[in-house]
Write a protein that holds these residues in place. Structure first.
Motif, PDB file in Angstrom:
ATOM      1  N   VAL A 141       0.831  -1.275  -0.100  1.00 43.84           N
ATOM      2  CA  VAL A 141       0.138  -0.090  -0.046  1.00 43.84           C
ATOM      3  C   VAL A 141       1.009   1.353   0.051  1.00 43.84           C
ATOM      4  CG1 VAL A 141      -1.768   1.285   1.482  1.00 43.84           C
ATOM      5  CG2 VAL A 141      -1.768  -1.247   1.049  1.00 43.84           C
ATOM      6  N   TYR A 142       1.991   1.308   0.783  1.00 42.90           N
ATOM      7  CA  TYR A 142       2.745   2.178   1.000  1.00 42.90           C
ATOM      8  C   TYR A 142       3.585   2.665  -0.465  1.00 42.90           C
ATOM      9  CZ  TYR A 142       6.392   5.612   2.626  1.00 42.90           C
ATOM     10  OH  TYR A 142       7.196   6.681   3.071  1.00 42.90           O
ATOM     11  N   LEU A 143       3.985   1.817  -1.196  1.00 43.95           N
ATOM     12  CA  LEU A 143       4.243   1.787  -2.568  1.00 43.95           C
ATOM     13  C   LEU A 143       3.406   2.610  -3.465  1.00 43.95           C
ATOM     14  CD1 LEU A 143       6.701   0.830  -4.359  1.00 43.95           C
ATOM     15  CD2 LEU A 143       5.170  -1.097  -5.058  1.00 43.95           C
ATOM     16  N   PHE A 144       2.203   2.569  -3.295  1.00 48.13           N
ATOM     17  CA  PHE A 144       1.266   3.430  -4.191  1.00 48.13           C
ATOM     18  C   PHE A 144       0.740   4.681  -3.456  1.00 48.13           C
ATOM     19  CE2 PHE A 144       1.168  -0.836  -5.866  1.00 48.13           C
ATOM     20  CZ  PHE A 144       0.885  -0.557  -7.402  1.00 48.13           C
ATOM     21  N   ALA A 145       1.472   5.076  -2.149  1.00 47.28           N
ATOM     22  CA  ALA A 145       1.256   6.437  -1.731  1.00 47.28           C
ATOM     23  C   ALA A 145       1.356   7.672  -2.738  1.00 47.28           C
ATOM     24  CB  ALA A 145       2.085   6.350  -0.467  1.00 47.28           C
ATOM     25  N   PHE A 146       2.425   7.398  -3.624  1.00 49.90           N
ATOM     26  CA  PHE A 146       2.256   8.380  -4.637  1.00 49.90           C
ATOM     27  C   PHE A 146       1.210   8.863  -5.227  1.00 49.90           C
ATOM     28  CE2 PHE A 146       2.827   4.713  -7.176  1.00 49.90           C
ATOM     29  CZ  PHE A 146       2.391   5.041  -8.393  1.00 49.90           C
ATOM     30  N   LEU A 147       0.240   7.853  -5.307  1.00 50.12           N
ATOM     31  CA  LEU A 147      -1.158   8.417  -5.966  1.00 50.12           C
ATOM     32  C   LEU A 147      -1.889   9.417  -5.043  1.00 50.12           C
ATOM     33  CD1 LEU A 147      -2.522   4.634  -6.993  1.00 50.12           C
ATOM     34  CD2 LEU A 147      -1.459   6.336  -8.455  1.00 50.12           C
ATOM     35  N   LEU A 341      10.997   0.848   0.986  1.00 55.59           N
ATOM     36  CA  LEU A 341      10.626  -0.372   1.171  1.00 55.59           C
ATOM     37  C   LEU A 341      11.663  -1.351   1.181  1.00 55.59           C
ATOM     38  CD1 LEU A 341       7.423  -0.130  -0.956  1.00 55.59           C
ATOM     39  CD2 LEU A 341       7.454  -0.345   1.406  1.00 55.59           C
ATOM     40  N   ALA A 342      12.539  -1.110   0.406  1.00 55.43           N
ATOM     41  CA  ALA A 342      13.867  -1.997   0.286  1.00 55.43           C
ATOM     42  C   ALA A 342      14.199  -2.214   1.693  1.00 55.43           C
ATOM     43  CB  ALA A 342      14.582  -1.773  -0.754  1.00 55.43           C
ATOM     44  N   ALA A 343      14.521  -1.004   2.223  1.00 57.09           N
ATOM     45  CA  ALA A 343      15.267  -0.920   3.556  1.00 57.09           C
ATOM     46  C   ALA A 343      14.353  -1.826   4.552  1.00 57.09           C
ATOM     47  CB  ALA A 343      15.464   0.339   3.891  1.00 57.09           C
ATOM     48  N   PHE A 344      13.147  -1.894   4.738  1.00 55.71           N
ATOM     49  CA  PHE A 344      12.424  -2.353   5.624  1.00 55.71           C
ATOM     50  C   PHE A 344      12.105  -3.808   5.311  1.00 55.71           C
ATOM     51  CE2 PHE A 344      10.556   1.940   6.015  1.00 55.71           C
ATOM     52  CZ  PHE A 344      11.088   2.180   7.405  1.00 55.71           C
ATOM     53  N   GLY A 345      12.168  -3.983   3.967  1.00 54.30           N
ATOM     54  CA  GLY A 345      12.116  -5.510   3.583  1.00 54.30           C
ATOM     55  C   GLY A 345      13.302  -6.386   4.022  1.00 54.30           C
ATOM     56  N   PHE A 346      14.639  -5.958   3.893  1.00 51.65           N
ATOM     57  CA  PHE A 346      15.767  -6.574   4.234  1.00 51.65           C
ATOM     58  C   PHE A 346      15.767  -6.780   5.850  1.00 51.65           C
ATOM     59  CE2 PHE A 346      17.238  -5.674  -0.273  1.00 51.65           C
ATOM     60  CZ  PHE A 346      18.042  -6.893  -0.617  1.00 51.65           C
ATOM     61  N   MET A 347      15.296  -5.539   6.486  1.00 51.48           N
ATOM     62  CA  MET A 347      15.413  -5.811   7.929  1.00 51.48           C
ATOM     63  C   MET A 347      14.476  -7.036   8.497  1.00 51.48           C
ATOM     64  SD  MET A 347      14.922  -1.731   9.172  1.00 51.48           S
ATOM     65  CE  MET A 347      14.980  -2.292  10.916  1.00 51.48           C
ATOM     66  N   THR A 348      13.459  -7.162   7.835  1.00 50.57           N
ATOM     67  CA  THR A 348      12.420  -8.116   8.290  1.00 50.57           C
ATOM     68  C   THR A 348      13.069  -9.665   7.895  1.00 50.57           C
ATOM     69  OG1 THR A 348      10.701  -6.830   8.329  1.00 50.57           O
ATOM     70  CG2 THR A 348      10.124  -9.200   7.981  1.00 50.57           C
ATOM     71  N   HIS A 349      13.800  -9.634   6.724  1.00 52.05           N
ATOM     72  CA  HIS A 349      14.553 -10.736   6.092  1.00 52.05           C
ATOM     73  C   HIS A 349      15.663 -11.247   6.941  1.00 52.05           C
ATOM     74  CE1 HIS A 349      15.885 -13.609   3.321  1.00 52.05           C
ATOM     75  NE2 HIS A 349      17.433 -13.121   3.524  1.00 52.05           N
ATOM     76  N   ALA A 350      16.388 -10.087   7.409  1.00 52.60           N
ATOM     77  CA  ALA A 350      17.342 -10.372   8.494  1.00 52.60           C
ATOM     78  C   ALA A 350      16.957 -10.979   9.757  1.00 52.60           C
ATOM     79  CB  ALA A 350      18.203  -9.362   8.530  1.00 52.60           C
ATOM     80  N   ALA A 351      15.721 -10.356  10.170  1.00 54.69           N
ATOM     81  CA  ALA A 351      15.299 -10.618  11.632  1.00 54.69           C
ATOM     82  C   ALA A 351      14.643 -12.341  11.291  1.00 54.69           C
ATOM     83  CB  ALA A 351      14.079  -9.740  12.048  1.00 54.69           C
ATOM     84  N   ALA A 352      14.300 -12.687  10.535  1.00 59.01           N
ATOM     85  CA  ALA A 352      13.712 -13.791  10.264  1.00 59.01           C
ATOM     86  C   ALA A 352      14.634 -15.064  10.166  1.00 59.01           C
ATOM     87  CB  ALA A 352      12.970 -13.865   8.891  1.00 59.01           C
ATOM     88  N   ALA A 353      16.040 -14.665   9.798  1.00 59.93           N
ATOM     89  CA  ALA A 353      17.131 -15.829   9.811  1.00 59.93           C
ATOM     90  C   ALA A 353      17.711 -15.774  11.046  1.00 59.93           C
ATOM     91  CB  ALA A 353      17.840 -15.289   8.619  1.00 59.93           C
TER      92      ALA A 353
END
Length: 571
Positions: A141-147, A341-353
């Protein structure tokens, strides 16, 4: 260069953001020159508004816009309009805050109900699945906040040019609604088709070791995906309402969605024990309720024939605002959002590992939800800067453009007419930075106090409560640094420093994943993940703030040094 499997997995996650952005390409493909030509397009809009009317006096420039907000078109031969007061900022920012805070609020409510339901083991497991699931949904949803940003800006411009109920203003609403609905449908299909493989990639080895975690996360995403069309549609309608100076309708819709979500979570999660599925159903119903609450008033308020043209473009030739124009205006904002989004995505990926699941991912989810809830209070100041500052910069850009057409050797730094307008824009930025720091201190402190002293508000698992305590200081630092980042980013967007913003996001988005992959390789902990994020925020705050305020600071220092050198000679 060799790319390790773990690094390859992390890198591939970025394709999620790229894949979603591709859904909009089906409706419009902005030209390659769109970003570079954006400033001149904004100037030309301002120039057209001024040419169609008599030149504004200082008083008229202030009174012609709601709450005294200058929006360009002023006469640079006159003094710049009076600087906005705190009351003016507040009247504009509070309704915008509702737009920013609505989505993370729903996810925070889900996190709270899921964390407090069931036994301790179930609570931790469900929270661990909720982490990647809500990151996917909120990120989509945040990706489309530019709308939303484009809808507010283009609609406000159309109203200023041709009036409240003009064909062009109504065209903006219809185009925004069509693009949002079609993008939402594309996003819905994308999530339903690729949720499982992307979440499996996102979670990493934890998906193989904990298949129940992956199944729960996929169920949540699939159910929430059903609300994507209405969620994006309600976003642009709310944005258009703000452009029409109607802050009541969006706030009512947010109250509707929050109430439905709380009641739904209470019944489905607490009473019926449906866990993550119940939370997803409740939030989906809440978003449907918000859209339903908006559609009726929006049709009456924004379009004369009460038709939003959701499925078919009206045949009227006056409907001049195309989807290509709409999406092209928003392209720079989309670039910045994808970096975040890329930053938060990698954070969750790292936390999951991190070993010891589900506690590390559950604690990360709590801190991430709190950060997502706190950051809109600062992000709204960025939107305020983008709205107020162009009113001072657009007339200057128009003046400089005309002078250079006459005299190619013209130097704007020596023009006495330009300086007061640039100084006024600089003063607006200074005032917003002060507000940002004040808001940042309060919001970051409140957010940090929850995991430090009141972890029981979000989870009944004592292990998770202890795990989030050391993360409080990193949450406080990251949330506080969001204030200078957001304000500076808004000022740079207003100044159209798009290349500089893109370069900093490119550098920071490249460095943060590298650091997080290193944390994953060495078997680090969640504290290290959030310490990396705090440094990431500090880097961006320094780069953005330095671009704006460092030249002025250096001039002051040079002036002081010159003055001190002259003193002995004067004696």
């Amino acid at each position: 260069m060799y790319l390790s499997p773990s690094r390859a997995k992390s890198t591939l996650f970025v394709l999620f953001a790229i894949g979603i952005s591709g859904t909009t390409a089906a409706f419009a493909t902005p030209s390659k020159s769109i970003v570079g030509s954006l400033p001149q397009r904004v100037v030309s809009i301002t120039r057209q508004s001024a040419d169609n009317n008599n030149p504004f006096s200082e008083k008229e420039a202030i009174e012609s816009t709601a709450d005294g907000i200058p929006r360009g078109g002023a006469n640079i031969n006159k003094p710049p309009p009076k600087l906005p007061s705190f009351s003016t900022y507040r009247k504009f920012a509070l309704p915008c805050l509702g737009l920013w805070v609505a989505q993370p609020l729903l996810s925070l409510i889900d996190t709270s109900f899921v964390g407090l339901s069931g036994d301790k083991a179930t609570s931790a497991q469900q929270l661990a699945a909720l982490g990647p699931a809500t990151t996917f949904i909120d990120g989509s949803v945040y990706l489309f906040a530019f709308l939303n940003v484009a809808a507010t800006n283009i609609y406000s411009t159309a109203r200023a040019q041709q009036g409240e109920q003009s064909d062009k203003a109504e065209s903006v609403v219809r185009t925004a609604s069509r693009v949002a609905l079609r993008s939402g449908i594309g996003l819905l299909l994308f999530l339903l088709a690729f949720a499982r493989p992307l979440l499996s990639l996102y979670i990493g080895h934890g998906a193989d070791n904990s298949p129940d975690l992956l199944d729960s996360a996929v169920d949540y995403v699939n159910i929430r995906a059903l609300s994507m069309p209405t969620s994006l549609l309600s976003g642009v309608i709310q944005a258009a309402c703000l452009g029409a100076k109607d802050s009541v309708t969006p706030l009512i819709a947010i109250v509707y969605s929050t109430a439905v979500n709380v009641v739904g979570d209470f019944l489905l999660v607490n009473k019926l024990g449906m866990g993550l599925r119940g939370a997803a159903i409740a939030t989906t119903l809440a978003q449907w309720a918000a859209t339903a609450a908006l559609l009726g008033p929006a049709r009456k308020r924004l379009v004369r024939d009460r038709s939003l043209g959701l499925w078919k473009k009206p045949e009227s030739k006056a409907d001049t605002v195309s989807a290509k124009t709409f999406l092209g205006f928003a392209a720079p904002v989309l670039t910045l959002i994808m970096g975040k989004l890329a930053a938060f995505g990698f954070m969750t990926h790292a936390a999951a590992a991190i070993p010891g699941q589900p506690t590390p991912l559950a604690s990360h989810q709590i801190i991430l939800s709190l950060f997502f809830f706190a950051s809109p209070f600062m992000e709204v100041i960025s939107q305020t800067a983008q709205t107020f500052i162009p009113g001072y910069l657009a007339p200057v850009a128009d003046h400089i453009s005309k002078r250079k057409e006459i005299d190619p050797s013209y130097d704007s730094t020596k023009d006495s007419l330009v300086k007061p307008w640039n100084q006024a824009a600089f003063d607006v930025g200074n005032s917003l930075l002060k507000i940002g720091f004040s808001v940042g201190v309060v919001i970051a402190s409140l957010a940090g106090m929850v995991p430090a002293f009141r972890g029981g508000l979000l989870t009944s698992d004592a292990t998770v409560q202890e795990a989030v305590k050391p993360l409080a200081k990193y949450l406080l630092a990251g949330a506080f640094l969001t204030a200078p980042v957001a304000v500076s980013e808004g000022i740079l967007l207003a100044k159209r420093e798009l290349k500089y913003l893109a370069s900093i996001y490119l550098i920071s988005t490249a460095l943060l994943p590298s650091a997080l992959v290193r944390v994953k390789v060495i078997g680090g902990n969640v504290e290290q993940v959030w310490a990396c994020f705090a440094v990431f925020q500090l880097f961006r705050a320094t780069c953005f703030g330095g671009k704006i305020w460092l030249p002025s600071l250096l001039r002051k220092v040079n002036g002081m040094l010159s003055h001190s050198k002259k003193k002995p000679a004067m004696k």
